[in-house]
Design a protein around this motif. Structure first.
Motif, short mmCIF file in Angstrom:
data_model
loop_
_atom_site.label_atom_id
_atom_site.label_comp_id
_atom_site.label_asym_id
_atom_site.label_seq_id
_atom_site.Cartn_x
_atom_site.Cartn_y
_atom_site.Cartn_z
N THR A 72 0.85 -1.19 0.00
CA THR A 72 0.00 0.00 0.00
C THR A 72 0.89 1.25 0.00
OG1 THR A 72 -0.12 -0.25 2.38
CG2 THR A 72 -2.03 -1.00 1.14
N ASN B 19 -5.44 2.09 -2.35
CA ASN B 19 -4.83 1.10 -1.46
C ASN B 19 -5.73 -0.12 -1.26
OD1 ASN B 19 -2.31 2.17 -1.04
ND2 ASN B 19 -2.96 3.45 0.67
N VAL B 22 -4.87 -2.15 -4.11
CA VAL B 22 -3.55 -2.77 -3.87
C VAL B 22 -3.72 -4.01 -3.00
CG1 VAL B 22 -1.30 -2.45 -2.75
CG2 VAL B 22 -2.28 -0.60 -4.09
N TYR B 25 -4.97 -6.97 -4.96
CA TYR B 25 -4.14 -7.58 -6.01
C TYR B 25 -2.68 -7.78 -5.62
CZ TYR B 25 -8.10 -6.92 -9.10
OH TYR B 25 -9.34 -7.00 -9.68
N GLN B 26 -2.28 -7.38 -4.45
CA GLN B 26 -0.85 -7.47 -4.14
C GLN B 26 -0.35 -8.91 -4.07
OE1 GLN B 26 0.07 -5.51 -0.46
NE2 GLN B 26 -1.29 -6.76 0.78
N CYS B 47 7.23 -4.96 -7.28
CA CYS B 47 5.81 -4.76 -6.96
C CYS B 47 5.55 -3.34 -6.47
CB CYS B 47 5.36 -5.75 -5.91
SG CYS B 47 4.94 -7.33 -6.61
N GLN B 48 6.40 -2.91 -5.55
CA GLN B 48 6.23 -1.56 -5.01
C GLN B 48 6.30 -0.53 -6.12
OE1 GLN B 48 5.97 -0.95 -1.18
NE2 GLN B 48 4.75 0.38 -2.49
N PHE B 51 3.10 -0.70 -8.31
CA PHE B 51 1.91 -0.05 -7.74
C PHE B 51 2.03 1.48 -7.78
CE2 PHE B 51 1.09 -4.25 -5.64
CZ PHE B 51 -0.15 -4.45 -6.20
N ALA B 54 1.37 2.40 -11.27
CA ALA B 54 -0.06 2.23 -11.55
C ALA B 54 -0.85 3.42 -11.03
CB ALA B 54 -0.58 0.94 -10.93
N TYR B 55 -0.50 3.88 -9.82
CA TYR B 55 -1.20 5.03 -9.25
C TYR B 55 -1.01 6.27 -10.13
CZ TYR B 55 -2.73 8.55 -5.93
OH TYR B 55 -3.39 9.59 -5.34
N LEU B 70 -3.19 -3.91 -14.50
CA LEU B 70 -2.24 -3.81 -13.39
C LEU B 70 -1.09 -4.81 -13.57
CD1 LEU B 70 -1.78 -2.44 -10.63
CD2 LEU B 70 -3.06 -4.31 -9.60
N VAL B 74 2.98 -4.67 -13.72
CA VAL B 74 3.84 -5.52 -12.86
C VAL B 74 4.87 -6.26 -13.71
CG1 VAL B 74 3.85 -7.54 -11.35
CG2 VAL B 74 2.11 -5.79 -11.04
#
Lengths: 257, 194
Positions: A72, B19, B22, B25-26, B47-48, B51, B54-55, B70, B74
């Protein structure tokens, strides 16, 4: 025979390429028939299919792993760059906005300052309504003076005409200020006669008609009733408008930054 | 709150809504990244980064499968990470002495006997080592299809390629992996030998 052998090899190769999709059921009916025909004819191809199926089974059996940490995002992660942007100006416009803001502040400030000290133009002084009593007194004093010097009392109307013409000789003045109160307390109709050059007016008629100063209704002299336009108001108004524009420019420049 | 609503709010700048996406799908994202890259830390970094990208790119999402959109980000982040790793190979003492990546903890426990658990771990490490030897484009397709269970159509959307490309890459990748595992047949636990 050689041709048949070549054809069989070609089909076998094609079937080998299709084995992966065949295992997933992602082949057309024609492709499926081709693969199954080739499998029936070749033990090697059957072994190929078998080992491929085992490989897939092994990969499918790989466990799902846990993520070492949550992904997050925080405000610190995204920063201002990732935020949805406010309407912004291109760089060159932004700098122009800053410059305009500075110039406008100077102009507007100067405008506001001058609006309090700007001298009234002489033409507007002539058209401005005067206090009736003082003007009437002046006229009476003038008449008395005339009588003393010439012995012939002039018509008050003629006197007013002379005074009006002297004060503001331009006939188009009425167009600028259509309804000013008579310059010396004269009724508008009288003033009209005085201002417009009237050839019929002769000395004898002027001599016989001595008119006392006509008391005007108070409201006739009140500026609120008379639609006049004060140009001095333009300066502060322009200043305020420019200040607003400068504020907008500064806001846009700030959001652009 | 449903996904379209969350996406809409996230597109308007709501970090809380994003979030939630996130969180949804994380797990999938990390598993794809880990199997493609084969390294826990690098996968987490990918991944970080994905995301975050993606944002920032949410405005460009214009419908369709959000999951596919998404996962495309990745997989692209995985390619970037792999290129980065190639440029700067790990040379830390820990990397040199341990000799390889340990399988991260699995989400599901098999509750098998210790020796069987050990054999499984060994197999998983060998499979991951085999996947790591595949060319990147084949690796991504094999992972998406067999390790993650995506359909051909979904994979085509994720990698932004036609179905025919998916089929051929998957076929070549599986066969290549099969050949790698066959070469190490003796090292595989007996019950898993090809």
């Amino acid at each position: 025979v050689a041709q048949e052998k070549n054809e069989s090899q070609s089909n076998s190769e094609q079937a080998r390429e299709l084995l992966s999709a065949y295992l997933d059921g992602e082949v057309t009916a024609t492709e499926q028939a081709l693969v199954e025909h080739a499998l029936a004819a070749s033990s090697e191809l059957r072994e190929d299919l078998d080992t491929l199926r085992q490989t897939i089974t092994l990969i499918v059996g790989l466990p799902k792993v846990a993520a070492p940490r949550p992904f997050t995002l925080s405000e610190a992660d995204i920063g201002p760059a990732a935020r949805p942007k406010a309407p912004s100006l291109p760089a060159w416009m932004s700098s122009w906005a800053m410059l305009t803001a500075a110039l406008v502040c100077v102009v507007a400030g100067g405008g506001l300052f001058l609006s309090g000290t700007f001298p009234t133009p002489p033409s507007e002084v002539a058209l401005a309504p005067q206090p009736i009593e003082s003007r009437a007194t002046e006229a009476e004093e003038d008449l008395a003076l005339m009588a003393q010097t010439t012995g012939t009392p002039k018509s008050f109307k003629e006197e007013v005409t002379a005074e009006s013409d002297e004060a503001a000789p331009a006939p188009d003045r009425r167009a600028v200020s259509p309804a000013p109160v008579g310059a010396a307390g004269v009724a508008p109709s009288q003033e009209a006669a005085a201002v417009s050059p009237t050839p019929a007016r002769d000395a004898s008629s002027a001599e016989t008609t001595i008119l006392p100063p006509t008391p005007l209704p108070v409201e006739a002299a009140t500026p609120a009733e008379v639609p006049t336009f004060d140009y001095n108001i333009l300066l502060p108004l322009t200043g305020i408008a420019l200040l607003l524009f400068a504020g907008l420019g500064a806001w846009l420049a700030k959001h652009k930054a | 709150m449903d996904e379209p609503q969350l996406i809409s709010q996230a597109q308007k700048g709501s970090l809380a809504a994003f979030n939630q996406l996130v969180m949804a799908y994380q797990g999938t994202a990390y598993n794809v990244a880990y199997r493609v890259i084969g390294d826990q830390e690098a996968a987490a970094d990918a991944c970080q980064e994905a995301f975050l990208k993606a944002y920032r790119a949410l405005k460009q999402y214009q419908g369709g499968s959000f999951k596919s959109w998404l996962l495309r980000i990745v997989t692209n982040a995985c390619y970037d990470q792999l290129r980065h790793t190639k440029r700067r190979p790990a040379t830390s003492l820990e990397d040199l002495t341990e000799g390889g990546e340990q399988e991260p903890p699995a989400l599901t426990s098999h509750e098998d006997r210790p020796e069987e658990h050990l054999l499984r771990e060994e197999l998983h490490e060998m499979l991951q080592a085999g996947i790591n030897q595949l060319p990147e484009d084949q690796r991504v397709v094999v992972v998406l299809s067999d390790a993650q269970g995506f359909s051909y159509q979904e994979i085509a959307e994720i990698i932004n390629q036609p179905l025919g490309t998916v089929k051929s890459r998957l076929s070549r990748g599986r066969r290549r992996l099969r050949d790698i595992l066959m070469q190490q047949r003796e090292l595989l636990p007996e019950q898993y030998r090809l």
